[in-house]
Structure formats: C-alpha cells, structure tokens
Scaffold this active site. Structure first.
Site: not given
Length: 263
Positions: A106-108, A111, A237
């Site tokens: 998620c978002c990178g 993660r 990240d």
C-alpha cells in the site's frame, strides 16, 4: 496527580561472594486504560509520567485524532489508572479496525505489514535537516547523560526531539513505543512541526519505531542500537534517514544518506 516513575525495592545483592541487602531504584510499571467516548479502547502498560502526552500521542499514532482540536475533553484518573477522552466528532474505535493487518502493499513497494491506521497516518517525508555526523555523537551522548531515570534504574527507554540548535524535548518510558508517543503527544498539543527536527532514541530501530517517526513527521532518526531489515525497507520508502549503532567514535548511516554530512 501522576505516580512516581521510580520506586524503592529492597534487594539482596551478591558480589564477589559477599551478601548484603540494599535499597534499589526500580522503574515503575503502570497500566493505563484508555476510554474513548465511553468505550474501552486500549490499556497501555507504561511509565506513569507525561500521561497526557502519552494519551494524545497514542491517539494520534492510531489515527483517532490528527490535531488537538479533535479532542473535546481529556481527564486523567492516575490513581485509578484511567484516561477518559471525548472526541469532537465521535467515530468508530472498534479494536478490529485498528488492529487488523493489511494484506499486500500500500502506498509504496515496502509496506506489506501495515496496520490499517498506519496506511492512513504514516507520511512520506522529504526535505529535513542536513547535519554533520559529529552532531549525532553529541546528541546521543547528551540523551544518555540527561536521563536521570535511566541512570537510576537501567530500565527505561529515552527519546528526544531536537532542533538544529540542540534544544531538546525528552521523554522516558519502560516501553520504547510509549516514549515516542509521548513526544508525538507533545507535538500535537503544542502544534510543533517536526519536519526540521531530529529524533534521538535509545532503543532498537524496528519497523514500528520507523512508522512512529513517520507519523510524527520527523525525517531523521538516530539510535544507539541496531535496525531491522523491515525497518530499513520502510525507512527507504518513507523518506526517513536511519542512523544506528551510534557509539563514541562510530555510527552507521543506513538510509537516505544525504541528510548526514560525512566530511
């Protein structure tokens, strides 16, 4: 009125074949149950100091609040072990929502192991201070020297938020995450933007510690201890510079090296 963080305990000491009784300083361990909008939300096992900062920082870290104005009222019953919070806009604080692991990234790319609230509250950080490596040694030495509670008990973690001038706001706790939440609570309560500050920390750099730094908004994290691989992947990240194993004459810069001036 908060309870003492250090208590006296009589111990039998054996040293070089000699037996003696002496009074020792011992770190207090204290359960604080957090009630949010009339419902039990969590019990924090902590040191009984800076409890308002701890409650506010924990709620911020969990994504329950974002700014101090989200709290309608906060009352502490230190003797009974309760903190009661009313929110301006009541919301679900169901434990299954705040503790459920996310599956997949998620978002990178790194993660994969977030809690749901982490995905909502961890920030990707840019900018931040650039500091000479010598500052890392100075600030770590200062953190250790200034901790009277650790010197007395050997049982506490220390964390400080430092600006470029070296002025620090420090917190201590038996739990390393609690020490960071106390700093976060201080930032929320006093509207402090941590973008140009540094966290100096006594504990291991775990993934949860890196996530705490991201939520506080601080891009530079210094520790005397070791990192984990997931912590470093998350730091890459999230844009956080991780410096570990800070000793008298050496340190390791693991991520986003640009913020440490090495020559």
């Amino acid at each position: 009125m908060e309870r003492p963080s250090i208590v006296k305990w009589t111990a039998t000491k054996i040293k070089e074949g000699l037996v003696s009784e002496r009074e020792e300083d011992v770190a207090a361990e204290y359960p604080l149950t957090l009630i949010v909008d009339g419902e039990e939300f969590a019990t924090l096992v902590c040191s009984p100091s800076d409890l308002t900062d701890l409650v506010v920082g924990f709620l911020g870290s969990e994504g329950v609040i974002r700014v101090r104005e989200d709290i309608k009222s906060l009352s502490l019953d230190a003797q009974g072990g309760f903190a009661r919070v009313e929110l301006v806009r009541p919301q679900s604080t169901a434990k299954d929502f705040y503790s459920k692991r996310m599956i997949g990234s998620c978002c990178g790319k790194s993660r994969q192991f977030y809690f749901q609230n982490d995905a909502r509250t961890a920030k990707t950080l840019t900018g931040g201070l650039r500091i000479p490596a010598e500052r890392c040694f100075e600030w770590m030495s200062g953190l250790q020297a200034a901790s009277a509670e650790f010197a007395a008990t050997g049982g506490l973690h220390n964390a400080a938020l430092i600006d470029e001038s070296g002025v620090a706001e420090a917190r201590a706790d038996i739990g390393r995450h609690n020490a960071l939440d106390k700093l976060f609570g201080h930032c929320i309560r006093h509207r402090i933007n941590a973008r140009d500050r540094v966290i100096v920390f006594s504990g291991r750099l775990s993934s949860e510690v890196v996530l705490k730094a991201a939520k506080i908004g601080c891009p530079l994290l210094l520790s005397k201890s070791a990192p984990t691989d997931l912590a470093l992947r998350l730091a890459e990240d999230l844009g956080i510079t991780c410096v570990g194993f800070i000793r008298a004459d050496s340190l390791n810069v693991y991520t986003h090296h640009r913020r440490i001036i090495m020559t």
